[in-house]
Scaffold this motif. Structure first.
Motif, mmCIF file in Angstrom:
data_model
loop_
_atom_site.group_PDB
_atom_site.id
_atom_site.type_symbol
_atom_site.label_atom_id
_atom_site.label_comp_id
_atom_site.label_asym_id
_atom_site.label_seq_id
_atom_site.Cartn_x
_atom_site.Cartn_y
_atom_site.Cartn_z
ATOM 1 N N GLN A 174 0.843 -1.215 0.000
ATOM 2 C CA GLN A 174 0.000 0.000 0.000
ATOM 3 C C GLN A 174 0.866 1.247 0.000
ATOM 4 N N LYS A 175 0.799 1.992 -1.098
ATOM 5 C CA LYS A 175 1.614 3.193 -1.273
ATOM 6 C C LYS A 175 0.697 4.408 -1.389
ATOM 7 N N LEU A 176 0.929 5.410 -0.527
ATOM 8 C CA LEU A 176 0.178 6.658 -0.616
ATOM 9 C C LEU A 176 1.103 7.735 -1.146
ATOM 10 N N SER A 177 0.761 8.255 -2.306
ATOM 11 C CA SER A 177 1.566 9.301 -2.938
ATOM 12 C C SER A 177 1.245 10.663 -2.339
ATOM 13 N N ASP A 178 2.226 11.552 -2.431
ATOM 14 C CA ASP A 178 2.043 12.938 -1.995
ATOM 15 C C ASP A 178 1.533 12.981 -0.556
ATOM 16 N N PHE A 179 2.224 12.242 0.322
ATOM 17 C CA PHE A 179 1.782 12.081 1.704
ATOM 18 C C PHE A 179 2.588 12.992 2.622
ATOM 19 N N GLU A 180 1.881 13.828 3.383
ATOM 20 C CA GLU A 180 2.551 14.740 4.309
ATOM 21 C C GLU A 180 2.776 14.053 5.649
ATOM 22 N N THR A 181 3.995 14.146 6.153
ATOM 23 C CA THR A 181 4.329 13.541 7.432
ATOM 24 C C THR A 181 5.070 14.550 8.297
ATOM 25 N N GLU A 182 5.020 14.332 9.585
ATOM 26 C CA GLU A 182 5.774 15.164 10.512
ATOM 27 C C GLU A 182 7.101 14.481 10.794
ATOM 28 N N ILE A 183 8.123 15.279 11.027
ATOM 29 C CA ILE A 183 9.472 14.755 11.231
ATOM 30 C C ILE A 183 10.038 15.361 12.510
ATOM 31 N N GLY A 184 10.574 14.490 13.369
ATOM 32 C CA GLY A 184 11.101 14.964 14.640
ATOM 33 C C GLY A 184 12.181 14.053 15.186
ATOM 34 N N GLY A 185 12.588 14.341 16.409
ATOM 35 C CA GLY A 185 13.686 13.612 17.042
ATOM 36 C C GLY A 185 13.319 12.227 17.536
ATOM 37 N N MET A 186 12.066 12.004 17.897
ATOM 38 C CA MET A 186 11.571 10.695 18.354
ATOM 39 C C MET A 186 12.366 10.158 19.536
ATOM 40 N N ASP A 187 12.714 11.011 20.487
ATOM 41 C CA ASP A 187 13.476 10.591 21.661
ATOM 42 C C ASP A 187 12.507 10.279 22.794
ATOM 43 N N TYR A 188 11.994 9.037 22.805
ATOM 44 C CA TYR A 188 10.975 8.650 23.779
ATOM 45 C C TYR A 188 11.508 7.677 24.823
ATOM 46 N N GLY A 189 12.799 7.442 24.844
ATOM 47 C CA GLY A 189 13.375 6.556 25.838
ATOM 48 C C GLY A 189 13.381 5.094 25.445
ATOM 49 N N PHE A 190 12.917 4.779 24.241
ATOM 50 C CA PHE A 190 13.013 3.418 23.716
ATOM 51 C C PHE A 190 13.161 3.512 22.206
ATOM 52 N N GLU A 191 13.621 2.417 21.581
ATOM 53 C CA GLU A 191 13.938 2.461 20.150
ATOM 54 C C GLU A 191 12.665 2.510 19.316
ATOM 55 N N ILE A 192 12.508 3.616 18.608
ATOM 56 C CA ILE A 192 11.356 3.821 17.738
ATOM 57 C C ILE A 192 11.788 4.778 16.630
ATOM 58 N N ASN A 193 11.447 4.453 15.401
ATOM 59 C CA ASN A 193 11.813 5.299 14.268
ATOM 60 C C ASN A 193 10.627 6.039 13.677
ATOM 61 N N GLY A 194 9.452 5.840 14.263
ATOM 62 C CA GLY A 194 8.296 6.556 13.755
ATOM 63 C C GLY A 194 7.003 6.025 14.327
ATOM 64 N N ILE A 195 5.943 6.757 14.005
ATOM 65 C CA ILE A 195 4.589 6.386 14.398
ATOM 66 C C ILE A 195 3.726 6.454 13.146
ATOM 67 N N LEU A 196 3.094 5.340 12.825
ATOM 68 C CA LEU A 196 2.152 5.293 11.712
ATOM 69 C C LEU A 196 0.784 5.632 12.284
ATOM 70 N N GLY A 197 0.309 6.844 11.994
ATOM 71 C CA GLY A 197 -0.900 7.364 12.612
ATOM 72 C C GLY A 197 -2.153 7.187 11.777
ATOM 73 N N MET A 198 -3.250 7.690 12.324
ATOM 74 C CA MET A 198 -4.556 7.553 11.684
ATOM 75 C C MET A 198 -4.639 8.241 10.333
ATOM 76 N N ASP A 199 -3.829 9.273 10.093
ATOM 77 C CA ASP A 199 -3.866 9.917 8.780
ATOM 78 C C ASP A 199 -3.525 8.912 7.686
ATOM 79 N N PHE A 200 -2.499 8.091 7.894
ATOM 80 C CA PHE A 200 -2.135 7.058 6.918
ATOM 81 C C PHE A 200 -3.134 5.902 6.981
ATOM 82 N N LEU A 201 -3.413 5.413 8.184
ATOM 83 C CA LEU A 201 -4.244 4.220 8.335
ATOM 84 C C LEU A 201 -5.633 4.403 7.733
ATOM 85 N N SER A 202 -6.258 5.540 7.949
ATOM 86 C CA SER A 202 -7.603 5.752 7.404
ATOM 87 C C SER A 202 -7.567 5.990 5.904
ATOM 88 N N ARG A 203 -6.630 6.782 5.422
ATOM 89 C CA ARG A 203 -6.540 7.044 3.978
ATOM 90 C C ARG A 203 -6.211 5.769 3.202
#
Length: 132
Positions: A82-111
């Motif tokens: 599943q590929k969504l073109s022209d998709f806007e995402t937020e970019i940040g440091g993601m320093d939450y105290g455990f290894e994580i490279n991102g969050i797949l949120g409802m904007d992607f999941l619903s679209r």
């Protein structure tokens, strides 16, 4: 596509593309409680996404606290087939105290019309044949 559990949370892998370059990013939390998708700035360094002087910084808040992010419109964001073109995402440091490279949120999941099956630990996408 298989989901994998890490600390009892569902994770997946995404492919992000920007200006013709793509990178695969693992350790992405599938989070129906997050309105937006957030990716790690470190993970996107490979495709040369960096903050620009004209970027507006936003504060996002969640259970893990708050964080400064900037937005970028990707060529596409892909999970499995599943590929969504022209998709806007937020970019940040993601320093939450455990290894994580991102969050797949409802904007992607619903679209993308995602179907998350916790019994089989899979994420699938509506193709006209799935009844939910």
């Amino acid at each position: 596509m298989r989901l994998f559990l890490k600390d009892d949370l569902p994770f997946t892998t995404v492919t992000a593309a920007y200006q013709g370059k793509a990178t695969e990013i693992s350790d992405i939390l599938v989070d129906t409680g997050s309105a937006t998708t957030v990716l790690s700035a470190d993970a996107l360094h490979a495709i040369r996404i960096v903050p620009l002087p004209e970027d507006t910084l936003h504060v996002i808040r969640g259970v893990g606290g708050s964080e400064l992010v900037f937005s970028r419109r990707m060529d596409y964001l892909q999970v499995g087939t599943q590929k969504l073109s022209d998709f806007e995402t937020e970019i940040g440091g993601m320093d939450y105290g455990f290894e994580i490279n991102g969050i797949l949120g409802m904007d992607f999941l619903s679209r993308a019309e995602a179907v998350i099956n916790l019994r089989t630990m899979t994420i699938e996408f509506y193709d006209g044949d799935v009844t939910v």
